[in-house]
Design an enzyme around this catalytic site. Structure first.
Site, PDB file in Angstrom:
ATOM      1  N   TYR A 275       4.327   3.103  -9.090  1.00  0.00           N
ATOM      2  CA  TYR A 275       4.628   1.666  -8.991  1.00  0.00           C
ATOM      3  C   TYR A 275       3.618   1.367  -7.690  1.00  0.00           C
ATOM      4  O   TYR A 275       2.866   0.172  -7.664  1.00  0.00           O
ATOM      5  CB  TYR A 275       6.073   1.392  -8.578  1.00  0.00           C
TER       6      TYR A 275
ATOM      7  N   SER B  19       3.800  -4.927  -2.476  1.00  0.00           N
ATOM      8  CA  SER B  19       4.780  -4.153  -2.314  1.00  0.00           C
ATOM      9  C   SER B  19       4.684  -3.370  -0.988  1.00  0.00           C
ATOM     10  O   SER B  19       3.730  -2.688  -0.687  1.00  0.00           O
ATOM     11  CB  SER B  19       5.358  -3.167  -3.500  1.00  0.00           C
TER      12      SER B  19
END
Length: 339
Positions: free
Chosen positions: A170, A145
């Site tokens: 995350y 990501s």
């Protein structure tokens, strides 16, 4: 043609990847735990688009989801944390390539639910790595990501930048995936490629992301929450461009111990207020704006340097934000039957 496992196959990117791989003649096996992070009906409808005859009443009872009507696609409801069932699947099917897109997504959700991210994104990922190692998988492609870059001032974000200061759990789990993959490439000769996705959007997109949230608010006549008073920039990347990039990686021949990480974005950060303007134009509706401060865990800007991926596979995004949002709003109106 290759036999490819796609994890997170009922998710946004996973669904589109399965669809493209089937169109190009590959044999595909999809797995997904079908969790309730967002409306499961959307996930089940994606599976229906892929030829799975979904039986919702069976899903609700945690039985098999449904029968398969596509000769080159199989689907199984399976959580990556179920190590035994995952190992049995790998041993039985003997995949050539694994595209691991399954993960607990969402920066903001990780603030209140950190343990969910550790289970799905760390425990689940080590189970995938072990299954790949034990079954001589030729290439593991996995989702990282843009969040790993944190709140950087220097742009564009390059794979050569240090990414030691994530600002959400995350992001930390995604950075841990890259480190774990490096170990397995180095110690066990497992070829791995991590893809740092930059704000992917398009038809069948996730309901927790800005295109969906803003469009929904517009059609319901509700205010749009505009964080940091609208002073945000995102490298929005249309789903078709993302899939072109992922399949380009899957099609590449790799050598034992290969370890790579690439940015996969649009190389063109857009202002949030321009994004809102395009959504208004596509929907024919005027937005009510609720200006708010920056949210915890969020970042000011994302901007992908994609030179390395272009040189490696010829990746070249084609879709402008205005065009992509028109496609998304068109899908939204058809899917939810709004005018």
């Amino acid at each position: 043609m290759k036999k490819i496992l796609v994890t997170g196959a009922a998710g946004f990117i996973g669904f589109h990847l399965v669809k493209r791989l089937l169109e190009t003649g590959h044999d595909v096996y999809g797995i997904d735990n079908l969790n309730a992070y967002y409306d499961v009906r959307l996930k089940l409808d994606r599976l229906r688009q892929l030829g799975i005859d979904v039986q919702e009443e069976n899903f609700l009872r945690q039985k098999e989801v449904g029968s398969n009507t596509h000769s080159h696609f199989k689907f199984l409801q399976l959580d990556l944390t179920d190590e035994h069932r995952l190992d049995v699947l790998f041993e039985k099917e003997q995949f050539d390539v694994v595209a691991n897109l399954a993960a607990q997504a969402g920066v903001r959700y990780s603030i209140d639910n950190p343990k969910v991210y550790v289970q799905s994104n760390v425990v689940g990922f080590i189970n995938i790595l072990e299954a790949c190692r034990q079954n001589n998988i030729k290439h593991l492609v996995y989702a990282s990501s843009s969040s790993v870059y944190g709140n950087r001032d220097e742009v564009p974000f390059s794979e050569n930048d240090r990414v030691d200061h994530p600002v959400s759990l995350y992001a930390a789990t995604k950075k841990s995936n890259e480190l774990m993959a490096h170990v397995y490439s180095h110690l066990y000769g497992l070829p791995t490629t991590g893809l740092r996705f930059f704000t992917v959007y398009g038809p069948w997109g996730r309901p927790d992301m800005a295109p969906f949230l803003f469009t929904k608010a517009l059609f319901e006549g509700k205010p749009i929450k505009v964080f940091n008073n609208g002073d945000l920039r995102r490298d929005f990347t249309y789903i078709d461009d993302i899939i072109q990039g992922v399949t380009g990686i899957i099609d590449k021949e790799v050598s034992q111990s290969d370890y790579r990480v690439f940015n996969i974005g649009n190389n063109n950060p857009e202002k949030l207020m321009d994004f809102i303007k395009f959504i208004q134009e596509s929907s024919g509706k005027e937005a009510k704006l609720d200006f708010l401060p920056m949210q915890a865990g969020d970042v000011f800007q994302t901007y992908a340097d994609i030179d390395q991926l272009q040189q490696y596979s010829g990746y070249k995004p084609q879709t402008s934000l205005k065009e992509g949002l028109q496609q998304f709003v068109h899908w939204y109106k058809e899917y939810y039957k709004v005018s």
